[in-house]
Scaffold this active site. Structure first.
Site, short mmCIF file in Angstrom:
data_model
loop_
_atom_site.label_atom_id
_atom_site.label_comp_id
_atom_site.label_asym_id
_atom_site.label_seq_id
_atom_site.Cartn_x
_atom_site.Cartn_y
_atom_site.Cartn_z
N ASP A 74 1.20 -9.48 -9.82
CA ASP A 74 1.37 -9.75 -8.38
C ASP A 74 2.00 -11.13 -8.19
O ASP A 74 1.78 -12.02 -9.00
CB ASP A 74 0.02 -9.69 -7.64
CG ASP A 74 0.19 -9.30 -6.18
OD1 ASP A 74 -0.22 -8.18 -5.81
OD2 ASP A 74 0.77 -10.09 -5.39
N ASP A 116 1.16 -0.16 -6.18
CA ASP A 116 0.73 -0.20 -4.77
C ASP A 116 1.50 -1.34 -4.09
O ASP A 116 1.06 -1.85 -3.06
CB ASP A 116 -0.79 -0.44 -4.72
CG ASP A 116 -1.41 0.01 -3.40
OD1 ASP A 116 -0.82 0.85 -2.70
OD2 ASP A 116 -2.51 -0.49 -3.07
N LYS A 156 3.64 3.84 -4.59
CA LYS A 156 3.57 3.88 -3.12
C LYS A 156 4.96 3.81 -2.48
O LYS A 156 5.81 3.03 -2.91
CB LYS A 156 2.75 2.68 -2.62
CG LYS A 156 2.37 2.83 -1.16
CD LYS A 156 2.38 1.58 -0.34
CE LYS A 156 1.40 0.52 -0.65
NZ LYS A 156 0.14 0.65 0.06
C1 LIG Z 1 -1.32 -3.29 -0.70
S1 LIG Z 1 -1.41 -4.71 -1.73
C2 LIG Z 1 -2.12 -4.05 -3.20
C3 LIG Z 1 -3.60 -3.76 -3.11
C4 LIG Z 1 -4.21 -3.43 -4.46
N1 LIG Z 1 -3.79 -2.10 -4.93
C5 LIG Z 1 -5.71 -3.44 -4.43
O1 LIG Z 1 -6.34 -2.38 -4.54
O2 LIG Z 1 -6.29 -4.53 -4.31
C6 LIG Z 1 0.28 -4.94 -2.15
C7 LIG Z 1 0.57 -6.13 -3.05
O3 LIG Z 1 1.95 -6.12 -3.44
C8 LIG Z 1 2.29 -7.46 -3.74
N2 LIG Z 1 3.75 -7.63 -3.83
C9 LIG Z 1 4.68 -7.43 -2.84
N3 LIG Z 1 5.92 -7.72 -3.29
C10 LIG Z 1 5.78 -8.09 -4.61
C11 LIG Z 1 6.70 -8.47 -5.62
N4 LIG Z 1 8.03 -8.56 -5.36
N5 LIG Z 1 6.23 -8.74 -6.86
C12 LIG Z 1 4.89 -8.67 -7.12
N6 LIG Z 1 3.97 -8.32 -6.19
C13 LIG Z 1 4.40 -8.04 -4.95
C14 LIG Z 1 1.67 -8.23 -2.59
O4 LIG Z 1 1.53 -9.60 -2.93
C15 LIG Z 1 0.35 -7.50 -2.39
O5 LIG Z 1 -0.71 -8.17 -3.04
#
Ligand SMILES: C[S@@+](CC[C@H](N)C(=O)[O-])C[C@H]1O[C@@H](n2cnc3c(N)ncnc32)[C@H](O)[C@@H]1O
Length: 204
Positions: A74, A116, A156
């Site tokens: 992340d 996700d 997702k």
């Molecule tokens: C919906 S949350 C995930 C929730 C996780 N599945 C849980 O159960 O705790 C989506 C995550 O995607 C991450 N994210 C978005 N763009 C990203 C990127 N380019 N690289 C890494 N992580 C990313 C965000 O920081 C966020 O924490």
């Protein structure tokens, strides 16, 4: 009290996650999918893209037990999960060295790749949808490089016109595939997950 807070308090998965000690209500989306499709087994090597705050990491570790590995990625920092077989990389999935960084940790191909990943929502449907599909395509590209033959993915997406393009790219890579929406996914949310089972290509 704002209506958003009131809605959240009534939400059964939000309450269950609190009671069971899961870091996110999203944990139930993965639990429901694993119960139906068995996409994680004890001892597997699992990659979890977009893992913060860590609900999916907790669920994956419960199923893996002490063997195998769950490797989360992340851009946001994640409070460590205190098991030796849960590792976290603070990294953008667009980083040019992402595949090598993952394989350095997994030391071989991956059984299951979860994504996700979600962009910060700006409220313009077209922009949010396009950014979600870009993240999903990045996850698919990473899966192509790290997945074991017969491995699986859960990625997702948001419903919308770009979804068809993603499906056209992803479906031929798997023996079976489908779109699914776990019960724990809010009905008003346009999120949907692509499940691919039985990756057809040989790793490296
Ligand atoms: C919906 S949350 C995930 C929730 C996780 N599945 C849980 O159960 O705790 C989506 C995550 O995607 C991450 N994210 C978005 N763009 C990203 C990127 N380019 N690289 C890494 N992580 C990313 C965000 O920081 C966020 O924490």
């Amino acid at each position: 009290m704002s209506s958003w807070i009131q809605r959240r308090r009534k939400d059964q998965y939000y309450r269950l996650a609190k009671v069971r000690g899961y870091r996110s209500r999203a944990a139930y989306k993965l639990l429901q999918t694993v119960r139906t499709y068995g996409i994680i087994k004890p001892g597997d090597i699992v990659v979890d893209l977009g893992c913060s705050p860590g609900g999916w990491l907790q669920v994956a570790r419960e199923i893996l037990g002490p063997q195998g590995l769950v490797l989360g990625v992340d851009v946001a920092s994640v409070i460590p999960i205190e098991y030796p077989n849960v590792k976290i990389l603070e990294l953008d999935v667009h980083s040019p060295d992402i595949v090598e960084r993952l394989l350095t940790e997994t030391k071989g191909p991956v059984d299951t790749l979860l994504s996700d990943l979600a962009p910060s929502i700006i409220g313009s449907w077209e922009v949010d949808h396009a950014r979600q599909v870009d993240l999903a395509e990045t996850a698919l590209q990473i899966a192509r490089e790290v997945l074991k033959k017969r491995g699986c993915i859960l990625i997702k997406l948001f419903q919308g016109p770009e979804l068809k393009r993603f499906e056209a790219e992803a479906r031929p890579l798997f023996d079976t595939s489908r779109l699914l929406k776990p019960k724990a996914s809010r009905p008003e949310s346009s999120e949907i997950y692509f499940l691919g089972l039985g990756f057809k290509l040989q790793w490296r």
